[in-house]
Design a protein around this motif. Structure first.
Motif, mmCIF file in Angstrom:
data_model
loop_
_atom_site.group_PDB
_atom_site.id
_atom_site.type_symbol
_atom_site.label_atom_id
_atom_site.label_comp_id
_atom_site.label_asym_id
_atom_site.label_seq_id
_atom_site.Cartn_x
_atom_site.Cartn_y
_atom_site.Cartn_z
ATOM 1 N N TYR A 44 0.678 -1.341 -0.083
ATOM 2 C CA TYR A 44 0.119 0.266 -0.026
ATOM 3 C C TYR A 44 0.764 1.370 0.015
ATOM 4 N N SER A 45 1.992 1.275 0.536
ATOM 5 C CA SER A 45 2.725 2.776 0.935
ATOM 6 C C SER A 45 3.423 2.751 -0.451
ATOM 7 N N TYR A 46 3.740 1.414 -1.089
ATOM 8 C CA TYR A 46 4.539 1.893 -2.349
ATOM 9 C C TYR A 46 3.704 2.285 -3.417
ATOM 10 N N ASP A 47 2.183 1.876 -3.301
ATOM 11 C CA ASP A 47 1.211 2.100 -4.252
ATOM 12 C C ASP A 47 0.780 3.654 -4.470
ATOM 13 N N ILE A 48 0.918 4.040 -2.928
ATOM 14 C CA ILE A 48 0.387 5.476 -2.771
ATOM 15 C C ILE A 48 1.634 6.408 -2.910
ATOM 16 N N GLN A 49 2.786 6.133 -2.799
ATOM 17 C CA GLN A 49 3.975 6.977 -3.250
ATOM 18 C C GLN A 49 4.076 7.050 -4.687
ATOM 19 N N GLY A 50 3.727 5.904 -5.381
ATOM 20 C CA GLY A 50 3.660 5.963 -6.879
ATOM 21 C C GLY A 50 2.564 6.758 -7.388
ATOM 22 N N SER A 51 1.265 6.673 -6.673
ATOM 23 C CA SER A 51 0.481 7.633 -7.230
ATOM 24 C C SER A 51 0.571 8.951 -7.011
ATOM 25 N N ILE A 52 1.059 9.359 -5.676
ATOM 26 C CA ILE A 52 1.550 10.807 -5.564
ATOM 27 C C ILE A 52 2.328 11.313 -6.629
ATOM 28 N N ALA A 53 3.485 10.361 -6.989
ATOM 29 C CA ALA A 53 4.297 10.917 -7.951
ATOM 30 C C ALA A 53 3.737 11.108 -9.509
ATOM 31 N N HIS A 54 2.777 10.109 -9.655
ATOM 32 C CA HIS A 54 1.758 10.336 -11.101
ATOM 33 C C HIS A 54 1.156 11.275 -10.952
ATOM 34 N N ALA A 55 0.176 11.803 -9.935
ATOM 35 C CA ALA A 55 -0.402 12.818 -9.835
ATOM 36 C C ALA A 55 0.327 14.148 -9.981
ATOM 37 N N THR A 56 1.552 14.002 -9.241
ATOM 38 C CA THR A 56 2.337 15.336 -9.384
ATOM 39 C C THR A 56 2.677 15.606 -10.832
ATOM 40 N N MET A 57 3.109 14.688 -11.641
ATOM 41 C CA MET A 57 3.606 14.645 -12.891
ATOM 42 C C MET A 57 2.414 14.938 -13.872
ATOM 43 N N LEU A 58 1.023 14.621 -13.624
ATOM 44 C CA LEU A 58 -0.135 14.856 -14.161
ATOM 45 C C LEU A 58 -0.279 16.494 -14.154
#
Length: 462
Positions: free
Chosen positions: A30-44
């Protein structure tokens, strides 16, 4: 309704949900998934694919979900299948329709590839730190036992005298290679796959390099098909872990032998031993036995993943969901085995006198007697034959080589003189072997110095 259910007219059955779902084991990501999602949203947001306000709302929601999961305030839903869909469902419930924009420009295929790489990166660092602690214990034992003479074996038959320091430092080298393999594996794990999409990237203007920097990767994968279908890095890591377990198992086998009454080389601390339910005298080396036993489990996990991957066409296939349980189990096994094995080693008591006496039996100094003849101009093959006859005579007369008189030596060969005795003491047999890598005190002190420097200067990058 599933988040992917638009083309379906019926819900999946409960049986399908249970069989298809991975949330009961992949929730640890879960923590890796959320970290990845935060980075993805930041890039979007940076790329204008979604607005900055939307990106910030998504990030805020994800951070709140992260804390809620840590605090045990959420319940994962089997019908949402996996950790990725669960997190996305939590987000939509928390912030509404804006949460539906998070998955823009990505697939679960590249998302899970990212999560598992982030997990493996962390676990490589963790296991390397455990091996570092084991290395420190081995050096400490070696320092205390530079002069502790024991028999060295081949074929489990006494061969030549060595020291306990020399013996344990052999395992230092094994675990050093294990750490080198981890370091090398880390290089191939540390490549970022997000942006590969399902298999063919996307038409959105993603900045993959930016995401890789946010997530502390060295770079990005260069083929989208390979990005989502590669599990080489898992197999490589599991192979490295299998080798570690093999080394632990070999050492465990020796511990088990050494603490038996037949050897009595060591005594295990009570904290790392167990007893018998029926035999009150027993003190069993169960920790070493369990390490030895769990080695087969880790081997099995490696073989399972190799078998899963061997027939898969490009790109992603659902079979690959089977990577996680095997990987997680191997990591958990190593994470338990190394620390307890380290503590068992650190607390054992060495029976130095028993080791010394054992080294004095079995003609472990026969090679040195042959070497004495060679240094006195006897060809090695002749020296080998002479000492063989001398050993046979000693066995027949229940004597050691040191106990034979010079007359008995000369009856076998007139090449012998009184100086042979000083060359076949256990101390001479050990300390005259000054070749680099050998058991002499001089060689061992040099190696301990080298190993201490290694421990000061080597770790997986943080």
């Amino acid at each position: 309704m599933k988040l992917w259910g638009g083309r379906f007219t019926k819900d999946t059955s409960q049986l399908t949900d249970d069989f298809n779902s991975s949330i009961h084991f992949d929730n640890i990501l879960y923590s890796y998934d959320i970290q990845g999602s935060i980075a993805h949203a930041t890039m979007l947001g940076k790329q204008g694919i979604i607005s900055i306000d939307e990106a910030e709302l998504i990030i805020k929601g994800l951070n709140e979900i992260l804390q809620e999961i840590k605090m045990g305030k959420v319940e994962f839903d089997v019908s949402a299948e996996d950790i990725h869909m669960n997190v996305e469902k939590f987000l939509i419930n928390k912030i509404g329709d804006t949460g539906k924009k998070l998955h823009t420009g990505r697939s679960r295929n590249d998302q899970v590839a990212l999560d598992i790489r982030m997990y493996v990166k962390d676990k490589i660092k963790h296991i390397d730190s455990l091996l570092h602690e084991l290395h420190e214990v081995l050096v400490n034992i070696a320092e205390k036992n530079i002069d502790t003479i024991m028999p060295g074996y081949t074929h489990l038959q006494k061969a030549q005298p060595i020291t306990l320091a020399h013996h344990v430092l052999a395992y230092f080298e094994m675990f050093k290679r294990d750490r080198e393999r981890l370091s090398d594996c880390y290089k191939r794990v540390n490549i970022m796959p997000l942006g590969a999409g399902a298999l063919a990237t996307t038409t959105y203007n993603l900045d993959r390099t930016y995401v890789s920097k946010l997530l502390d990767f060295d770079g990005i994968t260069m083929n989208s098909l390979d990005s989502v279908s590669d599990r080489d890095f898992c197999i490589e890591f599991m192979s490295a872990m299998s080798l570690m377990m093999m080394h632990l198992s070999r050492f465990s086998e020796e511990i088990i032998l050494w603490c038996s009454d037949e050897f009595n080389f060591i005594q295990l601390d009570d904290e790392y031993s167990t007893g018998s339910s029926i035999m009150p005298q027993k003190k069993n080396p169960d920790i070493a036995e369990l390490v030895r036993g769990k080695t087969g489990r880790v081997y099995g996990n490696l073989l399972a993943l190799l078998t899963t991957m061997k027939g898969l066409p490009l790109a992603y296939n659902k079979d690959m969901q089977e990577d996680k349980e095997a990987l997680f189990d191997s990591v958990n096994t190593l994470s338990m085995a190394i620390p307890i094995f380290t503590k068992m080693l650190a607390t054992l008591k060495v029976n130095k006198e028993v080791m010394y006496k054992s080294a004095g039996r079995g003609f472990t100094n026969a090679t040195d007697a042959a070497d004495w003849l060679v240094k006195n101009k006897v060809p090695f093959r002749e020296a080998h034959e002479i000492i063989g006859k001398l050993v046979l005579y000693s066995i027949e007369n229940n004597k050691t080589l040191e106990e034979l008189t010079i007359e008995e030596y000369k009856n076998i060969s007139d090449c012998f003189d009184e100086t042979v005795y000083s060359s076949i003491t256990l101390e001479a047999c050990v300390n005259n072997r000054k070749v680099d890598g050998g058991p002499s005190k001089e060689s061992i002190e040099k190696v301990i110095f080298i190993n201490k420097n290694y421990l000061l200067n080597n770790s997986i990058q943080k």
